[in-house]
Enzyme design. Structure first.
Site, mmCIF file in Angstrom:
data_model
loop_
_atom_site.group_PDB
_atom_site.id
_atom_site.type_symbol
_atom_site.label_atom_id
_atom_site.label_comp_id
_atom_site.label_asym_id
_atom_site.label_seq_id
_atom_site.Cartn_x
_atom_site.Cartn_y
_atom_site.Cartn_z
ATOM 1 C CB VAL A 1 27.995 -13.197 -35.365
ATOM 2 C CG1 VAL A 1 26.725 -13.436 -34.905
ATOM 3 C CG2 VAL A 1 29.199 -14.102 -34.079
ATOM 4 C CB CYS A 2 27.941 -9.158 -38.370
ATOM 5 S SG CYS A 2 27.693 -7.654 -36.979
ATOM 6 C CB ALA A 3 30.613 -11.658 -42.066
ATOM 7 C CB SER B 1 23.203 -11.858 -39.459
ATOM 8 O OG SER B 1 24.276 -10.932 -40.114
#
Length: 170
Positions: A59-61, A63
């Protein structure tokens, strides 16, 4: 005290999450070359702070990739990808992914109070010590014009809402 959640389990955060209308607190984060990046580096520009636990999660990647694409389309705007990842890991990720429109910044130093000032430092749960997923937009005068504390860390932020806030200010 602000709260978020990780896989449904409540997670406490330090202090209060930054509010729209507040003057953005001063900060000092670490760039890939280990030099400091401060609020002075964004003066006169819009700054979108994409705050998250780690670039090493899906999810971080995602974003970072999405804000990288969207940032390329925004005039006078810088996107800061802020996590506790080491600057070396951030640099490797950005190189591998072709990220060129985002400035990766690390909050790894124990002397940093960014997480506390912005109300995003997780104080319990399995990710204790990392930063919660949030988006903060600061205008060229240093005022906070948009915030989103994502209620569930495993969810992506609301990209459309953040971009609408930026476009609304133009």
């Amino acid at each position: 005290m602000a709260k978020t959640a990780f896989q449904g389990a409540p997670v406490s955060l330090t202090g209060e999450f930054i509010k729209v209308g507040a003057q953005a607190p001063e900060f000092s984060l670490v760039k890939g070359d280990l030099s400091s990046f401060t609020q002075n580096d964004i003066k006169g520009k819009y700054a979108l702070l994409n705050i998250f636990p780690s670039m090493d999660t899906g999810v971080c990647a995602t974003s970072v990739r999405k804000f990288n694409k969207l940032a390329a389309e925004m005039e006078n705007t810088v996107v800061l990808a802020i996590s506790k990842d080491l600057p070396f890991a951030q640099g490797r990720f950005c190189t591998t992914e072709g990220i060129e429109n985002v400035i990766p910044l690390s909050d790894y130093r124990y002397t940093s109070d960014f997480g506390e000032k912005y109300g995003v430092l997780m104080t319990d749960g399995v990710l204790c010590g990392l930063l919660a997923r949030a988006v903060v937009i600061i205008n060229p005068e240093g005022k906070v014009i948009y915030t989103e504390l994502v209620p569930e860390i495993t969810q992506e932020p609301n990209y459309d809402s953040a971009l609408a806030a930026l476009k609304e200010q133009r």
